[in-house]
Design a protein around this motif. Structure first.
Motif, PDB file in Angstrom:
ATOM      1  N   GLU A 146      93.828   2.232 -44.978  1.00 39.94           N
ATOM      2  CA  GLU A 146      92.888   2.535 -43.896  1.00 39.94           C
ATOM      3  C   GLU A 146      93.644   2.641 -42.576  1.00 39.94           C
ATOM      4  O   GLU A 146      94.444   1.758 -42.242  1.00 39.94           O
ATOM      5  CB  GLU A 146      91.807   1.455 -43.805  1.00 39.94           C
ATOM      6  CG  GLU A 146      90.878   1.427 -45.016  1.00 39.94           C
ATOM      7  CD  GLU A 146      89.735   0.452 -44.867  1.00 39.94           C
ATOM      8  OE1 GLU A 146      89.590  -0.112 -43.747  1.00 39.94           O
ATOM      9  OE2 GLU A 146      89.004   0.243 -45.845  1.00 39.94           O
ATOM     10  N   ALA A 147      93.388   3.711 -41.844  1.00 39.36           N
ATOM     11  CA  ALA A 147      94.098   3.962 -40.593  1.00 39.36           C
ATOM     12  C   ALA A 147      93.934   2.832 -39.583  1.00 39.36           C
ATOM     13  O   ALA A 147      94.857   2.516 -38.829  1.00 39.36           O
ATOM     14  CB  ALA A 147      93.618   5.280 -39.985  1.00 39.36           C
ATOM     15  N   ALA A 148      92.758   2.203 -39.569  1.00 37.60           N
ATOM     16  CA  ALA A 148      92.500   1.144 -38.595  1.00 37.60           C
ATOM     17  C   ALA A 148      93.496  -0.005 -38.718  1.00 37.60           C
ATOM     18  O   ALA A 148      93.824  -0.665 -37.717  1.00 37.60           O
ATOM     19  CB  ALA A 148      91.073   0.625 -38.757  1.00 37.60           C
ATOM     20  N   SER A 149      93.987  -0.248 -39.924  1.00 35.14           N
ATOM     21  CA  SER A 149      94.939  -1.335 -40.134  1.00 35.14           C
ATOM     22  C   SER A 149      96.236  -1.089 -39.363  1.00 35.14           C
ATOM     23  O   SER A 149      96.803  -1.999 -38.751  1.00 35.14           O
ATOM     24  CB  SER A 149      95.250  -1.482 -41.628  1.00 35.14           C
ATOM     25  OG  SER A 149      94.059  -1.630 -42.376  1.00 35.14           O
ATOM     26  N   TYR A 150      96.685   0.145 -39.384  1.00 38.85           N
ATOM     27  CA  TYR A 150      97.930   0.493 -38.700  1.00 38.85           C
ATOM     28  C   TYR A 150      97.736   0.485 -37.186  1.00 38.85           C
ATOM     29  O   TYR A 150      98.647   0.101 -36.431  1.00 38.85           O
ATOM     30  CB  TYR A 150      98.434   1.848 -39.198  1.00 38.85           C
ATOM     31  CG  TYR A 150      98.735   1.809 -40.680  1.00 38.85           C
ATOM     32  CD1 TYR A 150     100.000   1.453 -41.138  1.00 38.85           C
ATOM     33  CD2 TYR A 150      97.740   2.070 -41.613  1.00 38.85           C
ATOM     34  CE1 TYR A 150     100.269   1.377 -42.495  1.00 38.85           C
ATOM     35  CE2 TYR A 150      97.997   1.986 -42.970  1.00 38.85           C
ATOM     36  CZ  TYR A 150      99.253   1.643 -43.410  1.00 38.85           C
ATOM     37  OH  TYR A 150      99.502   1.548 -44.762  1.00 38.85           O
ATOM     38  N   GLY A 151      96.558   0.878 -36.755  1.00 42.28           N
ATOM     39  CA  GLY A 151      96.257   0.790 -35.338  1.00 42.28           C
ATOM     40  C   GLY A 151      96.278  -0.650 -34.858  1.00 42.28           C
ATOM     41  O   GLY A 151      96.789  -0.944 -33.765  1.00 42.28           O
ATOM     42  N   ALA A 152      95.734  -1.551 -35.666  1.00 40.91           N
ATOM     43  CA  ALA A 152      95.725  -2.968 -35.304  1.00 40.91           C
ATOM     44  C   ALA A 152      97.147  -3.511 -35.218  1.00 40.91           C
ATOM     45  O   ALA A 152      97.470  -4.304 -34.319  1.00 40.91           O
ATOM     46  CB  ALA A 152      94.910  -3.762 -36.331  1.00 40.91           C
ATOM     47  N   ILE A 153      98.003  -3.079 -36.138  1.00 39.94           N
ATOM     48  CA  ILE A 153      99.386  -3.562 -36.141  1.00 39.94           C
ATOM     49  C   ILE A 153     100.146  -3.061 -34.919  1.00 39.94           C
ATOM     50  O   ILE A 153     100.833  -3.837 -34.236  1.00 39.94           O
ATOM     51  CB  ILE A 153     100.103  -3.138 -37.437  1.00 39.94           C
ATOM     52  CG1 ILE A 153      99.546  -3.938 -38.621  1.00 39.94           C
ATOM     53  CG2 ILE A 153     101.618  -3.347 -37.326  1.00 39.94           C
ATOM     54  CD1 ILE A 153     100.069  -3.490 -39.970  1.00 39.94           C
ATOM     55  N   THR A 154     100.038  -1.775 -34.625  1.00 44.05           N
ATOM     56  CA  THR A 154     100.784  -1.250 -33.473  1.00 44.05           C
ATOM     57  C   THR A 154     100.289  -1.851 -32.166  1.00 44.05           C
ATOM     58  O   THR A 154     101.093  -2.121 -31.264  1.00 44.05           O
ATOM     59  CB  THR A 154     100.720   0.290 -33.417  1.00 44.05           C
ATOM     60  OG1 THR A 154      99.356   0.721 -33.415  1.00 44.05           O
ATOM     61  CG2 THR A 154     101.438   0.893 -34.606  1.00 44.05           C
ATOM     62  N   ARG A 155      98.994  -2.097 -32.066  1.00 44.53           N
ATOM     63  CA  ARG A 155      98.491  -2.771 -30.855  1.00 44.53           C
ATOM     64  C   ARG A 155      99.024  -4.192 -30.781  1.00 44.53           C
ATOM     65  O   ARG A 155      99.366  -4.681 -29.705  1.00 44.53           O
ATOM     66  CB  ARG A 155      96.959  -2.773 -30.847  1.00 44.53           C
ATOM     67  CG  ARG A 155      96.336  -1.400 -30.568  1.00 44.53           C
ATOM     68  CD  ARG A 155      94.850  -1.520 -30.283  1.00 44.53           C
ATOM     69  NE  ARG A 155      94.110  -2.072 -31.416  1.00 44.53           N
ATOM     70  CZ  ARG A 155      93.634  -1.341 -32.420  1.00 44.53           C
ATOM     71  NH1 ARG A 155      93.823  -0.031 -32.434  1.00 44.53           N
ATOM     72  NH2 ARG A 155      92.964  -1.906 -33.417  1.00 44.53           N
ATOM     73  N   GLY A 156      99.098  -4.834 -31.944  1.00 45.29           N
ATOM     74  CA  GLY A 156      99.571  -6.214 -31.974  1.00 45.29           C
ATOM     75  C   GLY A 156     101.038  -6.356 -31.588  1.00 45.29           C
ATOM     76  O   GLY A 156     101.418  -7.337 -30.940  1.00 45.29           O
TER      77      GLY A 156
END
Length: 218
Positions: A146-156
């Protein structure tokens, strides 16, 4: 080409042979599962599921967080006893060390629990590789497809998605990462029988990744 500022890597089929996970780690945990359940009523404050449920989840290769925690605890005992030694592809450790020395920030994202990830990289035949990584992520960050997972990681990690290169052998994971704006490269390891994607750059090893993306290499 501007090199990526960070590399986010999968484990199974990317840094580590699939056979090691499925023929060594999983059977090791399965053989000790009954004894573990008899000795533990809960893990992390969560009740341990019935043994039959855990066996069924393992048969389906489910990414259940409780199962992954239990497997990690069993593997921890195996590594400590010297019964397990993590297998890492020969090209991985030298590349990771060069990238880290060159200022590239390194991260791990795997369906295995974070403690299990640290155990694997901490007990490799190439020595303790854990100091090379800035952080580790598991499915608590979200499903890997899921794309949202990668977005969460890069923001983190505080790095723009376009400056992060994600490495995996699984096309669906690469699709999700690209949808989140990350750069992608598929590891097509002959030993693992990975089918090359037509949608992503591919490499047979980490040296090939370095050459394609301008990362430090010999």
């Amino acid at each position: 080409m501007v090199p990526p500022a960070a590399v986010l890597t999968d484990i199974e089929g990317t840094t580590t042979p699939i056979a090691f996970v499925h023929r060594v780690l999983f059977p090791y945990a399965r053989a000790r599962l009954a004894a573990f359940c008899a000795a533990h009523a809960e893990v992390g404050g969560v009740p341990v599921p019935p043994l039959e449920t855990l066996y069924a989840q393992m048969d389906r290769d489910e990414k259940d967080p409780v199962l992954k925690t239990i497997q990690g605890m069993i593997w921890e005992e195996g590594y400590a006893a010297g019964e397990l030694k993590a297998e890492i592809y020969a090209d991985v450790a030298p590349a990771l060390r060069r990238w880290a020395r060159g200022g590239v920030r390194l991260y791990v994202y795997s369906s295995g629990s974070v403690p299990a990830q640290k155990l694997l990289f901490g007990h490799s035949a190439e020595g303790d590789l854990t100091p090379l990584f800035q952080a580790y992520f598991d499915t608590k960050a979200g499903p890997k497809r899921e794309a949202a997972s990668y977005g969460a990681i890069t923001r983190g990690i505080g790095i723009p998605a376009g400056e992060v290169l994600f490495l995996s052998d699984v096309e669906a994971e690469l699709d999700a990462a690209r949808a989140a704006g990350l750069r992608t490269c598929q590891l097509v390891r002959p030993q693992d029988g990975t089918l090359a994607s037509a949608r992503h750059p591919t490499a047979v090893d980490f040296a090939g990744v370095a050459q394609q993306f301008g990362l430090p290499h010999v």
